[in-house]
Design an enzyme around this catalytic site. Sequence first.
Site, PDB file in Angstrom:
ATOM      1  N   TYR A 155       0.839  -1.302  -0.009  1.00 11.52           N
ATOM      2  CA  TYR A 155      -0.052  -0.101  -0.065  1.00 11.52           C
ATOM      3  C   TYR A 155       0.937   1.184  -0.110  1.00 11.52           C
ATOM      4  O   TYR A 155       0.303   2.297  -0.516  1.00 11.52           O
ATOM      5  CB  TYR A 155      -0.961   0.162   1.256  1.00 11.52           C
ATOM      6  CG  TYR A 155      -2.160  -0.597   1.036  1.00 11.52           C
ATOM      7  CD1 TYR A 155      -2.318  -1.882   0.749  1.00 11.52           C
ATOM      8  CD2 TYR A 155      -3.526   0.065   1.298  1.00 11.52           C
ATOM      9  CE1 TYR A 155      -3.497  -2.757   0.501  1.00 11.52           C
ATOM     10  CE2 TYR A 155      -4.625  -0.580   1.257  1.00 11.52           C
ATOM     11  CZ  TYR A 155      -4.579  -1.824   0.594  1.00 11.52           C
ATOM     12  OH  TYR A 155      -5.889  -2.595   0.754  1.00 11.52           O
ATOM     13  N   LYS A 201       3.072 -15.295   2.370  1.00 12.88           N
ATOM     14  CA  LYS A 201       3.359 -16.228   1.157  1.00 12.88           C
ATOM     15  C   LYS A 201       4.805 -16.413   0.820  1.00 12.88           C
ATOM     16  O   LYS A 201       5.440 -15.827  -0.248  1.00 12.88           O
ATOM     17  CB  LYS A 201       2.781 -15.216  -0.101  1.00 12.88           C
ATOM     18  CG  LYS A 201       2.705 -16.187  -1.414  1.00 12.88           C
ATOM     19  CD  LYS A 201       1.663 -17.270  -1.511  1.00 12.88           C
ATOM     20  CE  LYS A 201       1.525 -17.951  -2.883  1.00 12.88           C
ATOM     21  NZ  LYS A 201       0.760 -18.995  -2.895  1.00 12.88           N
ATOM     22  N   ASP A 252      -3.142 -18.234   0.399  1.00 17.55           N
ATOM     23  CA  ASP A 252      -4.067 -18.922  -0.331  1.00 17.55           C
ATOM     24  C   ASP A 252      -4.650 -19.967   0.543  1.00 17.55           C
ATOM     25  O   ASP A 252      -6.065 -20.056   0.383  1.00 17.55           O
ATOM     26  CB  ASP A 252      -3.536 -19.257  -1.631  1.00 17.55           C
ATOM     27  CG  ASP A 252      -2.298 -20.162  -1.541  1.00 17.55           C
ATOM     28  OD1 ASP A 252      -1.635 -20.144  -0.374  1.00 17.55           O
ATOM     29  OD2 ASP A 252      -1.790 -20.666  -2.489  1.00 17.55           O
ATOM     30  N   ASP A 301      -6.220  -7.175   4.105  1.00 19.88           N
ATOM     31  CA  ASP A 301      -7.415  -6.343   3.539  1.00 19.88           C
ATOM     32  C   ASP A 301      -8.166  -7.711   2.908  1.00 19.88           C
ATOM     33  O   ASP A 301      -9.677  -7.558   3.234  1.00 19.88           O
ATOM     34  CB  ASP A 301      -6.721  -5.532   2.463  1.00 19.88           C
ATOM     35  CG  ASP A 301      -8.005  -4.777   1.703  1.00 19.88           C
ATOM     36  OD1 ASP A 301      -8.860  -4.316   2.355  1.00 19.88           O
ATOM     37  OD2 ASP A 301      -7.963  -4.621   0.522  1.00 19.88           O
ATOM     38  N   ASP A 353     -12.247  -9.345   4.404  1.00 20.74           N
ATOM     39  CA  ASP A 353     -13.569  -9.221   3.977  1.00 20.74           C
ATOM     40  C   ASP A 353     -13.768 -10.838   3.977  1.00 20.74           C
ATOM     41  O   ASP A 353     -15.187 -11.101   3.914  1.00 20.74           O
ATOM     42  CB  ASP A 353     -13.475  -8.517   2.565  1.00 20.74           C
ATOM     43  CG  ASP A 353     -13.810  -7.235   2.684  1.00 20.74           C
ATOM     44  OD1 ASP A 353     -13.488  -6.582   3.247  1.00 20.74           O
ATOM     45  OD2 ASP A 353     -14.298  -6.937   1.439  1.00 20.74           O
TER      46      ASP A 353
HETATM   47  C1  IPM Z   1     -10.462  -1.427   4.484  1.00 16.89           C
HETATM   48  C2  IPM Z   1     -10.663  -0.857   3.002  1.00 16.89           C
HETATM   49  C3  IPM Z   1      -9.662   0.210   2.711  1.00 16.89           C
HETATM   50  C4  IPM Z   1      -8.261  -0.665   2.494  1.00 16.89           C
HETATM   51  C5  IPM Z   1      -9.705   0.886   1.269  1.00 16.89           C
HETATM   52  C6  IPM Z   1     -11.251   1.797   1.378  1.00 16.89           C
HETATM   53  C7  IPM Z   1      -8.657   1.990   1.001  1.00 16.89           C
HETATM   54  O1  IPM Z   1     -10.925  -1.855   2.064  1.00 16.89           O
HETATM   55  O2  IPM Z   1     -10.204  -0.677   5.335  1.00 16.89           O
HETATM   56  O3  IPM Z   1     -10.268  -2.670   4.157  1.00 16.89           O
HETATM   57  O4  IPM Z   1      -8.021  -1.449   1.406  1.00 16.89           O
HETATM   58  O5  IPM Z   1      -7.653  -0.880   3.372  1.00 16.89           O
HETATM   59 MG    MG Z   2     -10.719  -3.676   2.852  1.00 16.98          MG
END
Ligand code: IPM
Ligand code: MG
Length: 379
Positions: free
Chosen positions: A146, A197, A230, A254, A258
Amino acid sequence: MNAPSNMIKVAVVGGEGIGPEVTAQSYRILDWFAAKRGIPMILREAQYGLIPYLATGKVLPADTAEAMEEADAILWGATGGPETKEVPAAARKEGGLLSLRSKYDLYANLRPIRANPALADSAPLKAHVLKGVDFVIIRELTSGIYFGEPRGIETLPDGQRRGFNTEQYTSNQIRRVARSAFELARTRRGKVCSVDKANVLETSVLWREEVIALHAAEFFDVELTHLYVDNAAMQIVREPSQFDVMVTGNIFGDILSDCAAMASGSLGMLPSASLGPVDRFGRRKALYEPVHGSAPDIAGKGIANPLGSILSVAMMLRMTLDRPDDADLLEKAVDTALAAGARTADIAEPGASKLSTQEMGDAVLNALEKVAGKEREHA
Ligand code: IPM
Ligand code: MG
């Protein structure tokens, strides 16, 4: 005028999309704790995003920057969405979430994943998979791909374009976030799973070496395992209850968080905390925010689930305000409201009646009164 020094300063920044709606409910919760539980805090609301941009030319205007600067804790709503088109990319970037994470060095991002049994019927995974799910992902938040340089898009001699980014970690960056994971594991079930990884990437080889070295030097009482990213993604869906604390780098965290949201049953329920280094007074800058984003498709409709934000307040009570009993109380109130059938649209099982954002706030406040009252009876 300066506030008395025992007052804890909380900046409340709703932001954009559904951010202001869900944060308004958390504000009521914070107010309740200040009034009913005597927590000495000062709440300062500030704006972020399109509205201040149109007025001041900055998404993060001076007043908001000041509120965040002086705050012990920041309660953040959400940012982004279609509104973004009206704000040039450069203005966005300047006061954006990534630059805030970097500015305050919020390197340890805690994303707890808990499956609430009351929501089993509306969850996308089977009930037996969700049974006993209770783990925390610690994502490194201020380094990795990032932030790595060089980065960019260039034009090659043959006219093609080439995009490039740099994945990078120093040993100190790895060790400090790994330390957070080991320390947290000691307060939980004593297990850390480090995700990398290392079969492909040098950054991951270093990651694994540093985690192992720190573990051997200081945390041999904690059980340490390693997974490739993975495989970790698969394990999170296959058997999420196996994890206690998972620690990983920025981009893996990240993606995995999710994925893990589904192991909790709903993205709308997930809180998070982003913590900076501990200063010489023992304090650390902290930003609390729901994991869900600005959800522009439902923004302004008053139907968003405020529980991710409200549970972020519970994390704030525990980690910045040092009120673990109040954090437990709030989590219990959320469980009580859910057990009694309170549902926003995102967590409603077919046929269930759906509460608005504000009504869910009411349900949690009512449950707080009830649970706190019961505690007084037993005292
Ligand atoms: C998160 C989000 C952010 C990230 C985005 C909005 C930049 O997806 O906080 O998980 O990738 O860190
Ligand atoms: Mg995210």
